[in-house]
Design a protein around this motif. Structure first.
Motif, mmCIF file in Angstrom:
data_model
loop_
_atom_site.group_PDB
_atom_site.id
_atom_site.type_symbol
_atom_site.label_atom_id
_atom_site.label_comp_id
_atom_site.label_asym_id
_atom_site.label_seq_id
_atom_site.Cartn_x
_atom_site.Cartn_y
_atom_site.Cartn_z
ATOM 1 N N GLU A 138 72.978 28.791 39.282
ATOM 2 C CA GLU A 138 72.163 27.692 38.748
ATOM 3 C C GLU A 138 72.949 26.877 37.724
ATOM 4 O OE1 GLU A 138 69.174 26.647 39.992
ATOM 5 O OE2 GLU A 138 69.708 28.178 41.465
ATOM 6 N N ILE A 139 73.718 27.554 36.881
ATOM 7 C CA ILE A 139 74.562 26.836 35.909
ATOM 8 C C ILE A 139 75.609 26.011 36.644
ATOM 9 C CG2 ILE A 139 76.331 27.146 34.113
ATOM 10 C CD1 ILE A 139 74.647 29.563 33.124
ATOM 11 N N GLN A 140 76.202 26.585 37.670
ATOM 12 C CA GLN A 140 77.218 25.882 38.455
ATOM 13 C C GLN A 140 76.624 24.641 39.128
ATOM 14 O OE1 GLN A 140 78.672 27.798 42.064
ATOM 15 N NE2 GLN A 140 80.776 27.337 41.424
ATOM 16 N N LYS A 141 75.436 24.757 39.695
ATOM 17 C CA LYS A 141 74.787 23.609 40.336
ATOM 18 C C LYS A 141 74.446 22.535 39.309
ATOM 19 C CE LYS A 141 72.557 26.383 43.886
ATOM 20 N NZ LYS A 141 71.260 26.905 44.338
ATOM 21 N N ALA A 142 73.927 22.954 38.163
ATOM 22 C CA ALA A 142 73.577 22.000 37.111
ATOM 23 C C ALA A 142 74.826 21.270 36.635
ATOM 24 C CB ALA A 142 72.885 22.707 35.949
ATOM 25 N N TYR A 143 75.903 22.023 36.400
ATOM 26 C CA TYR A 143 77.154 21.405 35.957
ATOM 27 C C TYR A 143 77.641 20.386 36.977
ATOM 28 C CZ TYR A 143 82.082 20.603 35.215
ATOM 29 O OH TYR A 143 83.291 19.984 35.067
ATOM 30 N N LYS A 144 77.617 20.743 38.238
ATOM 31 C CA LYS A 144 78.095 19.839 39.286
ATOM 32 C C LYS A 144 77.282 18.547 39.300
ATOM 33 C CE LYS A 144 80.703 19.183 42.971
ATOM 34 N NZ LYS A 144 82.128 19.340 43.047
ATOM 35 N N ASN A 145 75.960 18.666 39.177
ATOM 36 C CA ASN A 145 75.111 17.475 39.164
ATOM 37 C C ASN A 145 75.329 16.627 37.913
ATOM 38 O OD1 ASN A 145 73.773 17.628 41.657
ATOM 39 N ND2 ASN A 145 72.443 19.236 40.882
ATOM 40 N N ILE A 146 75.502 17.269 36.778
ATOM 41 C CA ILE A 146 75.793 16.540 35.544
ATOM 42 C C ILE A 146 77.106 15.780 35.710
ATOM 43 C CG2 ILE A 146 76.513 16.817 33.132
ATOM 44 C CD1 ILE A 146 74.455 19.126 32.948
#
Length: 171
Positions: A35-43
């Motif tokens: 979830e952190i990885q997905k959030a970072y990618k979207n940011i």
């Protein structure tokens, strides 16, 4: 090389099955990591898109911001590389690009003739002042679904994660 990105994270059931084989698998940690990885990618995708609209990049913006914090908006390339945590050779290419756009200029500082320093130009400062309202709006929008308490808690937890990752014995 292009970064790969896992859009289809493993399900809890898949992780439970894997735990039978890998007993040290912490399901909650793995799910949180994804979830952190997905959030970072979207940011990053959103921020990179905003940077492009202003002919900026994350590295250019970072250097310009660091220069804007300094008295007379001057730093040496060595100081910049130390503040960014990057090699001086890496910074050199970014500085050349900023100089070509007339957002920084090379200057001599009388007390140190051995080193060329870089200074944010008035055009560079104008570019920052043009960009920053949009930057702060984007950042605010990212966290718009959070209460102040949740943002403070997330800040605390993100800082705790960063500290854990910086430990010498991490790997």
């Amino acid at each position: 090389m292009e970064d790969f990105y896992l859009y289809d994270s493993p399900s809890i059931n898949k992780l439970r099955n894997l735990k039978k084989e890998y007993t040290n698998l912490d399901i909650t940690s793995v799910l949180t990591y994804f979830e952190i990885q997905k959030a970072y990618k979207n940011i990053k995708l959103n921020h990179d898109s905003l940077f492009q609209k202003f002919e900026l990049s994350e590295s250019k913006f970072t250097i310009m911001m660091l220069l804007s914090y300094e008295k007379d908006m001057i730093l040496s390339p060595s100081d910049l590389s130390q503040k960014i945590g990057s090699k001086k050779s890496t910074i050199s290419g970014v500085l050349k690009g900023l100089e070509k756009q007339n957002w920084i200029k090379r200057v001599k500082v009388s007390k140190d003739n051995r080193t060329n320093y870089v200074q944010l130009t008035s055009e560079g400062l104008n570019k920052l002042e043009e960009f920053l309202p949009y930057n702060y709006e984007l950042v605010s929008n990212i966290f718009s679904g959070f209460s102040e308490e949740e943002k403070e808690q997330l800040y605390f937890l993100a800082n705790k994660l960063k500290i854990n990752l910086e430990k010498d014995d991490f790997l």
